[in-house]
Design an enzyme around this catalytic site. Sequence first.
Site, PDB file in Angstrom:
ATOM      1  N   TYR A   1       0.827  -1.220   0.000  1.00  0.00           N
ATOM      2  CA  TYR A   1       0.000   0.000   0.000  1.00  0.00           C
ATOM      3  C   TYR A   1       0.861   1.269   0.000  1.00  0.00           C
ATOM      4  CZ  TYR A   1      -4.705  -1.916   0.747  1.00  0.00           C
ATOM      5  OH  TYR A   1      -5.917  -2.535   0.596  1.00  0.00           O
TER       6      TYR A   1
ATOM      7  N   ASP B   1      -2.725 -18.035   0.394  1.00  0.00           N
ATOM      8  CA  ASP B   1      -3.749 -18.638  -0.488  1.00  0.00           C
ATOM      9  C   ASP B   1      -4.403 -19.827   0.203  1.00  0.00           C
ATOM     10  OD1 ASP B   1      -1.298 -19.968  -0.653  1.00  0.00           O
ATOM     11  OD2 ASP B   1      -1.551 -20.544  -2.755  1.00  0.00           O
TER      12      ASP B   1
ATOM     13  N   ASP C   1      -6.340  -7.156   3.739  1.00  0.00           N
ATOM     14  CA  ASP C   1      -7.479  -6.519   3.087  1.00  0.00           C
ATOM     15  C   ASP C   1      -8.394  -7.583   2.501  1.00  0.00           C
ATOM     16  OD1 ASP C   1      -9.014  -4.386   1.988  1.00  0.00           O
ATOM     17  OD2 ASP C   1      -8.042  -4.743   0.044  1.00  0.00           O
TER      18      ASP C   1
ATOM     19  N   ASP D   1     -12.155  -9.310   4.180  1.00  0.00           N
ATOM     20  CA  ASP D   1     -13.453  -9.287   3.491  1.00  0.00           C
ATOM     21  C   ASP D   1     -14.039 -10.688   3.428  1.00  0.00           C
ATOM     22  OD1 ASP D   1     -13.498  -6.568   2.969  1.00  0.00           O
ATOM     23  OD2 ASP D   1     -14.103  -6.831   0.874  1.00  0.00           O
TER      24      ASP D   1
ATOM     25  N   LYS E   1       3.236 -15.201   1.895  1.00  0.00           N
ATOM     26  CA  LYS E   1       3.557 -16.045   0.738  1.00  0.00           C
ATOM     27  C   LYS E   1       5.067 -16.248   0.724  1.00  0.00           C
ATOM     28  CE  LYS E   1       1.465 -17.092  -2.667  1.00  0.00           C
ATOM     29  NZ  LYS E   1       1.104 -18.490  -3.078  1.00  0.00           N
TER      30      LYS E   1
HETATM   31  C1  IPM Z   1     -10.457  -1.472   3.758  1.00  0.00           C
HETATM   32  C2  IPM Z   1     -10.709  -0.808   2.438  1.00  0.00           C
HETATM   33  C3  IPM Z   1      -9.574   0.172   2.181  1.00  0.00           C
HETATM   34  C4  IPM Z   1      -8.307  -0.644   1.989  1.00  0.00           C
HETATM   35  C5  IPM Z   1      -9.796   1.142   1.018  1.00  0.00           C
HETATM   36  C6  IPM Z   1     -11.087   1.901   1.147  1.00  0.00           C
HETATM   37  C7  IPM Z   1      -8.628   2.070   0.853  1.00  0.00           C
HETATM   38  O1  IPM Z   1     -10.868  -1.761   1.440  1.00  0.00           O
HETATM   39  O2  IPM Z   1     -10.322  -0.770   4.774  1.00  0.00           O
HETATM   40  O3  IPM Z   1     -10.405  -2.702   3.793  1.00  0.00           O
HETATM   41  O4  IPM Z   1      -8.029  -1.154   0.895  1.00  0.00           O
HETATM   42  O5  IPM Z   1      -7.580  -0.768   2.978  1.00  0.00           O
HETATM   43 MG    MG Z   2     -10.921  -3.764   2.148  1.00  0.00          MG
END
Ligand code: IPM
Ligand code: MG
Length: 368
Positions: free
Chosen positions: A142, A225, A249, A253, A192
């Site tokens: 990032y 993975d 990230d 999710d 990884k």
């Molecule tokens: C998160 C989001 C952020 C990220 C974005 C909005 C920059 O997806 O907080 O998970 O990628 O970190």
């Molecule tokens: Mg995210």
Amino acid sequence: MANPTLLILAGDGIGPEVMGQVTRIIDWFGAKRDLAFDVEHDLVGGCAYDKHGTPLHDDTMKRALEVDAVLLGAVGGPKYDNLDFSVKPERGLLRLRKEMDLFSNLRPAQCFDALADFSSLKKHLIAGLDIMIVRELTSGVYFGEPRGIFEEGNERVGINTQRYTESEIDRVARSAFELARRRGNKVCSMEKANVMESGILWREVVQRVHDTDYPDVELSHMYADNGAMQLVRAPKQFDVILTDNLFGDILSDCAAMLTGSLGMLPSASLGAPNADGRPKALYEPVHGSAPDITGQGKANPIACILSFAMALRYSFDQGEEATRLEKAIETVLANGARTADLMGEEGGTPISTSQMGDAILEALDASL
Ligand code: IPM
Ligand code: MG
């Protein structure tokens, strides 16, 4: 003693709607639990860009560094999709994370009993799930340099750099081990190392921190993975998952959706402790700005309210009050209150964002 200070950055999309319910909850703690906060509001993301031409004004950044905790709603929306990369709404959030040095991002994935049927996985795989992802938040791909889109011969090349120093890995590993000791005492670290040097170093440093200072915590390593696969195969094998910025990230999710709704999950981003022992901290829901439902009163405020519960626990040492709030939410869900995102196959009539707030306030009153 002065009240603790909170900076609320509701942001874009459904951010202001869900944050509206959080401020009601904050007021409740002031009125009923003698736990008053000095709250100030400011802009972040697209709305800040509209007003100032930047997704985070310097004055806002300065206040974020001064207050005891920041609560953030959501940033972004289609209106800003074509903005230059340097002023995109997300840059405001990334600047907060970087300048506050919030290296440890805690993302719990907890399955509420009342919602176990919502998961895309079978109920027995998910019922009682309680995992915590610790995501490194201020380094890795990032932020690594070099980055950019460059000319190379007769074409362009897009470059990002995955970069981790030993001390960056060391400090986030410590935060994961500390947390594990207060939970199930297990850490699974994901990288990884089979293809990335940064992964090899990650694994080595995590193991070293463990052997030196946390030998009592059970540590395992997994390729990221495989970790993704294991998360959907048998998620309850995990307690704390420790991983880098990009894998975190994605994996968070994935873990979030296991629980049935992104609208339920909070997060805490913590930095090094200040002089008073409080970590620099920002709390935000895991979900985004949800432009498709913005302004319709449909959004689920629970993730944002649970983020405030995390603030009570991690910034203000009010674990019991945090539990009170979490229990109130459990009660409300068990009683069948559902915003539109929680309708599933049962059908029924969804309640609005503010009705969910009403129900949680009622349950809080009943807890006294
Ligand atoms: C998160 C989001 C952020 C990220 C974005 C909005 C920059 O997806 O907080 O998970 O990628 O970190
Ligand atoms: Mg995210």
